[in-house]
Scaffold this active site. Structure first.
Site, PDB file in Angstrom:
ATOM      1  N   GLY A 162       0.938  -1.094  -0.112  1.00 26.01           N
ATOM      2  CA  GLY A 162      -0.285  -0.504   0.313  1.00 26.01           C
ATOM      3  C   GLY A 162       0.743   1.402  -0.254  1.00 26.01           C
ATOM      4  N   GLY A 205      -0.092   4.931  -1.309  1.00 27.26           N
ATOM      5  CA  GLY A 205      -1.462   5.580   0.065  1.00 27.26           C
ATOM      6  C   GLY A 205      -1.101   7.439   0.257  1.00 27.26           C
ATOM      7  N   GLN A 206      -1.961   7.704   0.889  1.00 28.26           N
ATOM      8  CA  GLN A 206      -1.728   8.661   1.629  1.00 28.26           C
ATOM      9  C   GLN A 206      -0.556   8.484   2.355  1.00 28.26           C
ATOM     10  OE1 GLN A 206      -4.813  10.420   4.353  1.00 28.26           O
ATOM     11  NE2 GLN A 206      -4.024  12.262   4.010  1.00 28.26           N
ATOM     12  N   ASP A 208       2.222  -2.058  -4.634  1.00 29.72           N
ATOM     13  CA  ASP A 208       1.032  -1.142  -4.125  1.00 29.72           C
ATOM     14  C   ASP A 208      -0.205  -2.464  -5.743  1.00 29.72           C
ATOM     15  OD1 ASP A 208      -2.021   0.023  -3.953  1.00 29.72           O
ATOM     16  OD2 ASP A 208      -0.626   1.635  -3.349  1.00 29.72           O
ATOM     17  N   ILE A 209      -1.651  -2.210  -5.701  1.00 31.47           N
ATOM     18  CA  ILE A 209      -2.206  -3.148  -6.646  1.00 31.47           C
ATOM     19  C   ILE A 209      -2.041  -2.618  -7.813  1.00 31.47           C
ATOM     20  CG2 ILE A 209      -4.100  -0.961  -5.843  1.00 31.47           C
ATOM     21  CD1 ILE A 209      -4.802  -5.527  -6.403  1.00 31.47           C
ATOM     22  N   ARG A 210      -1.809  -1.082  -7.945  1.00 35.76           N
ATOM     23  CA  ARG A 210      -1.102  -0.561  -9.332  1.00 35.76           C
ATOM     24  C   ARG A 210       0.268   0.470  -9.743  1.00 35.76           C
ATOM     25  NH1 ARG A 210      -5.344   2.337  -7.926  1.00 35.76           N
ATOM     26  NH2 ARG A 210      -6.926   0.566  -8.158  1.00 35.76           N
ATOM     27  N   TYR A 261     -14.667   0.428   9.049  1.00 30.24           N
ATOM     28  CA  TYR A 261     -13.745   0.882   8.863  1.00 30.24           C
ATOM     29  C   TYR A 261     -12.884   0.498  10.525  1.00 30.24           C
ATOM     30  CZ  TYR A 261      -9.065   3.581   9.070  1.00 30.24           C
ATOM     31  OH  TYR A 261      -7.746   3.376   8.668  1.00 30.24           O
ATOM     32  N   LYS A 309     -10.612  -2.434  12.626  1.00 30.83           N
ATOM     33  CA  LYS A 309      -9.463  -1.978  12.796  1.00 30.83           C
ATOM     34  C   LYS A 309      -9.329  -2.235  14.237  1.00 30.83           C
ATOM     35  CE  LYS A 309      -6.601   0.300   9.811  1.00 30.83           C
ATOM     36  NZ  LYS A 309      -5.989  -0.045   9.151  1.00 30.83           N
TER      37      LYS A 309
END
Length: 317
Positions: A9, A12-13, A35-37, A143, A147
Site C-alpha cells: 500500500g 496511499g496517503q 501497491d495494487i497498481r 473501518y 481496525k
C-alpha cells in the site's frame, strides 16, 4: 542482519511519504514499495516497486522470499468514508491482508510487522475528551470495526505465537504532498488547497467538530520510531494511542486567516458528520510517550505554516 523492508500500500496517503522516509533511512536498495497498481509517481520512479494485491497471500510470500524481507509495513486499507460505501470489500481488504502478514510472521518468514490502527476504533460510548489507552470501544463504522478486530488479532498473534507486530492508532493525518484519501478528517487537507486556490471552503463537518489531528511528518516519525524501538519497550501489542493536536474546523479556519485574511468557510455537514461525532475529540497518549519516548514536533500553528509553505513551493508556484 540487514533490515529489508516491504511496504504494502505504498502509494496511499501515508505510504507515499513513509516510503520516501524509509528509503532515505535504510537505503533505496533495502526498501521494496508495492501497491495494487503502478502509478506515475515518486514511489514507483525512485526505487524498487512491485505490483501486488494485498489479498493475495502467494504474491506477498513471493516478494518476501525474492527480496529476503525482514520487516513488513502493511498500509493497504479502505478508509472510513470510502469503506461505508463498500462494507464487504472493506472488511475483506482490511482483515485478510492483515491475516496474510501475521501468518507469514508466524511461519518465521518475516521478523517484524507494522500495522496501522486508527481513532476509528473508538465509538459514541467512548469518553470523548482525553480518551484513555484502555477504554470502551464500540466503533460504528466498518473501518473502525475492522481496525478494532485487527488490534485483537495482533495481540493474539503476539501472545500465542510470539509475532513481533507493532501498531499505533493514527489520528486524522494532514499532508501537503498527497491528496486526501477518503477519510472523515480529510477536510483538514482539502481546506489548505482551497484557501490558496479559491479563498473559500465548504466543510462537510460542522464548525464545532473537534477531532485529534497530526501533521504527516509526525506520523511518519512515530511509525519508524515504534519499529526501531527495542522489542521489550513495546508493552502494548494491540495498538498505541497517538496524539499531537486537536482542533475544530472553525479553529483551523481562524489559523488559516492569519495567512489569508480574506479566507471564508461555510458548513454543509454530510454523512461524515455522524462518523466524526462518534470519534474522540482528544487523545491521551501517555503510554506511547513513556514506553518508546514518543513526542510530536508540530502543533496547529507550526503545521499551518508548514502546509502553506510546502504547497506554495511544490504545488502552486
Amino acid at each position: 542482519m540487514q533490515t529489508k523492508i516491504l511496504i504494502i500500500g505504498a502509494c496511499g496517503q501515508i505510504g507515499t511519504e513513509l516510503t520516501a522516509k524509509l528509503r532515505s533511512t535504510y537505503g533505496v536498495e533495502n526498501v521494496v514499495a508495492s501497491d495494487i497498481r503502478k502509478l506515475e509517481n515518486d514511489v514507483v520512479k525512485n526505487g524498487i516497486f512491485e505490483v501486488v494485491n494485498a489479498l493475495d497471500y502467494n504474491q506477498i510470500e513471493h516478494l518476501i522470499e525474492k527480496y529476503q524481507i525482514t520487516d513488513v509495513y502493511l498500509m493497504a486499507a479502505l478508509l472510513s468514508a470510502t469503506a461505508e460505501k463498500n462494507p464487504a470489500f472493506a472488511w475483506d481488504l482490511n482483515m485478510n491482508s492483515l491475516f496474510h502478514v501475521l501468518n507469514l510472521a508466524k511461519a518465521g518468514k518475516i521478523q517484524k510487522i507494522f500495522w496501522p490502527s486508527s481513532i476509528a476504533v473508538f465509538g459514541p460510548t467512548t469518553p470523548r475528551d482525553n480518551t484513555p489507552q484502555y477504554t470502551v470501544m464500540e466503533p460504528t463504522t466498518v473501518y473502525g470495526i475492522s481496525k478494532q478486530t485487527g488490534e485483537r488479532w495482533c495481540e493474539y498473534y503476539h501472545n500465542q505465537y510470539g509475532v513481533d507486530v507493532r501498531s499505533i492508532r493514527y489520528p486524522g493525518l494532514i499532508s501537503w504532498s498527497t491528496e486526501a484519501g477518503g477519510g472523515t478528517t480529510d477536510y483538514a487537507v482539502d481546506i489548505f488547497h482551497k484557501a490558496i486556490t479559491n479563498g473559500t471552503f465548504e466543510c462537510f463537518l460542522n464548525d464545532r467538530s473537534a477531532l485529534p489531528m497530526m501533521y504527516m511528518d509526525d506520523a511518519i516519525k512515530a511509525t519508524i520510531q515504534i519499529m526501531q524501538a527495542p522489542s521489550e519497550q513495546i508493552k502494548i501489542r494491540s495498538s498505541y494511542n497517538l496524539a499531537a493536536m486537536s482542533f475544530t474546523p472553525n479553529e483551523l479556519a481562524e489559523e488559516i486567516k492569519k495567512h489569508y485574511p480574506d479566507f471564508t468557510i461555510t458548513y454543509n455537514p454530510d454523512f461524515r458528520q455522524k462518523i466524526a461525532d462518534s470519534w474522540p475529540a482528544s487523545i491521551n497518549d501517555t503510554a506511547a510517550r513513556q514506553d518508546w519516548n514518543w513526542k510530536n514536533d508540530f502543533d496547529l500553528e507550526s503545521m499551518t505554516t508548514e502546509m502553506f509553505s510546502n504547497l506554495i513551493k511544490h504545488k502552486y508556484n
